[in-house]
Design an enzyme around this catalytic site. Structure first.
Site, short mmCIF file in Angstrom:
data_model
loop_
_atom_site.label_atom_id
_atom_site.label_comp_id
_atom_site.label_asym_id
_atom_site.label_seq_id
_atom_site.Cartn_x
_atom_site.Cartn_y
_atom_site.Cartn_z
N ASP A 73 77.06 68.33 48.04
CA ASP A 73 76.14 68.47 46.92
C ASP A 73 74.71 68.72 47.44
O ASP A 73 74.46 68.63 48.65
CB ASP A 73 76.18 67.23 46.01
CG ASP A 73 76.17 65.92 46.79
OD1 ASP A 73 75.85 65.92 48.00
OD2 ASP A 73 76.48 64.88 46.19
N ASN A 133 78.44 53.58 40.31
CA ASN A 133 78.99 53.95 39.00
C ASN A 133 80.29 54.75 39.13
O ASN A 133 80.78 55.27 38.15
CB ASN A 133 77.94 54.73 38.18
CG ASN A 133 77.58 56.07 38.83
OD1 ASN A 133 78.12 56.44 39.87
ND2 ASN A 133 76.66 56.79 38.21
N HIS A 135 80.74 57.48 40.98
CA HIS A 135 80.62 58.92 41.24
C HIS A 135 81.12 59.26 42.64
O HIS A 135 81.11 58.44 43.56
CB HIS A 135 79.19 59.43 40.99
CG HIS A 135 78.17 59.06 42.03
ND1 HIS A 135 76.83 58.93 41.72
CD2 HIS A 135 78.26 58.79 43.36
CE1 HIS A 135 76.17 58.61 42.83
NE2 HIS A 135 77.02 58.53 43.83
N GLU A 140 79.20 62.63 38.17
CA GLU A 140 78.85 61.37 37.51
C GLU A 140 79.92 61.00 36.48
O GLU A 140 80.75 61.85 36.12
CB GLU A 140 77.49 61.54 36.81
CG GLU A 140 76.34 61.91 37.77
CD GLU A 140 75.80 60.71 38.54
OE1 GLU A 140 76.51 59.71 38.71
OE2 GLU A 140 74.63 60.78 38.97
P1 PGA Z 1 75.84 55.50 49.96
O1 PGA Z 1 76.05 56.54 48.79
O2 PGA Z 1 76.67 55.98 51.12
O3 PGA Z 1 74.37 55.60 50.25
O4 PGA Z 1 76.27 54.17 49.46
C1 PGA Z 1 77.32 56.83 48.32
C2 PGA Z 1 77.22 57.71 47.10
O5 PGA Z 1 76.39 57.40 46.22
O6 PGA Z 1 77.96 58.69 47.00
#
Ligand code: PGA
Length: 234
Positions: A73, A133, A135, A140
């Site tokens: 992304d 959440n 995602h 999302e």
């Molecule tokens: P993080 O992010 O590795 O910083 O926990 C994971 C994500 O939000 O996809």
């Protein structure tokens, strides 16, 4: 304990061990198929693994010259280059490797990212973090399964989680472009990484609960070759 039918769980004792497990899986993939297409995440969780891979690469132990690296992304409206995921991947991993510049891809730079991925042979191994959440990449809650690469508005919780990269929420971008669920599920292998107890509840919902767009990571349980690596008991 997580069902291990289609989702083998590797539970490690520490973040360091998680990083080693993930690095080993990436090294194995690269050695078995030097032309591999990788889907690579940003975020805090993969940083330990990227440090190891950077070190191995600088020691000359890894040849990435025929590999392809696809960002999961990217922000659409980042205020500065240093805030982009392309920059993150470059400074945490790719800059230390010999992946040719033309084999590094951001979804922001292509109109049809999915066709591009296909034209390079399809994703072999895609690594994913999980948001609080649920995602995956920037899919999302509410993202339907039938989604390919698309642009999204970020939720406030995601913007909040990412604000450490921006020095304040007001400047965290609002829009991004992300591989869709189908893009991710098209990868031959998937690895989901989760570090820290604060990810335990959402990981359990994703892997043990119903498959639902409300928890986008739950779609991963439909994939036949997904491995989950954690540093906590599930
Ligand atoms: P993080 O992010 O590795 O910083 O926990 C994971 C994500 O939000 O996809």
């Amino acid at each position: 304990m997580l069902a291990t039918g289609t989702s083998p769980l590797t539970k490690t004792d520490s973040y360091e061990a998680l990083s080693h497990e993930l690095a080993e899986a990436i090294v194995k993939q690269l050695r078995e198929k030097p032309t591999s297409c990788f889907g690579l995440p940003t975020g805090n969780t993969p940083i330990g693994c990227y440090k190891l891979l950077s070190r191995y690469s600088q020691m000359g132990a890894l040849d990435w010259s025929r590999a392809h690296c696809f960002q999961l992304d990217e922000y659409v409206d980042a205020a500065a280059d240093e805030q982009t995921f392309a920059h993150f991947l470059d400074s945490n991993l790719l800059g230390a490797t010999n992946v040719p510049d033309e084999n590094r891809y951001s979804p922001n730079d292509y109109n049809n990212y999915d066709e591009l991925i296909e034209s390079r042979g399809g994703l072999d191994l895609t690594v994913l973090g999980i948001g609080h959440n649920g995602h995956i990449a920037f899919n999302e809650p509410g993202t339907p399964r039938m989604s390919w690469t698309h642009s999204v508005w970020l939720t406030e919780s995601t913007r909040h989680a990412n604000k450490s990269y921006f020095g304040g929420q007001t400047v965290v971008p609002r829009r991004a472009v992300t591989m869709g669920i189908e893009t991710i599920l098209s990868s031959r292998k998937l690895i989901l990484i989760a570090s820290g107890r604060d990810k335990q509840e959402i990981l359990e919902r994703a892997m043990l609960g119903n498959v639902t767009p409300e928890v986008p990571a739950s779609f991963l349980s439909l994939h036949p070759h997904v491995t989950v690596i954690t540093d906590f008991e599930v």
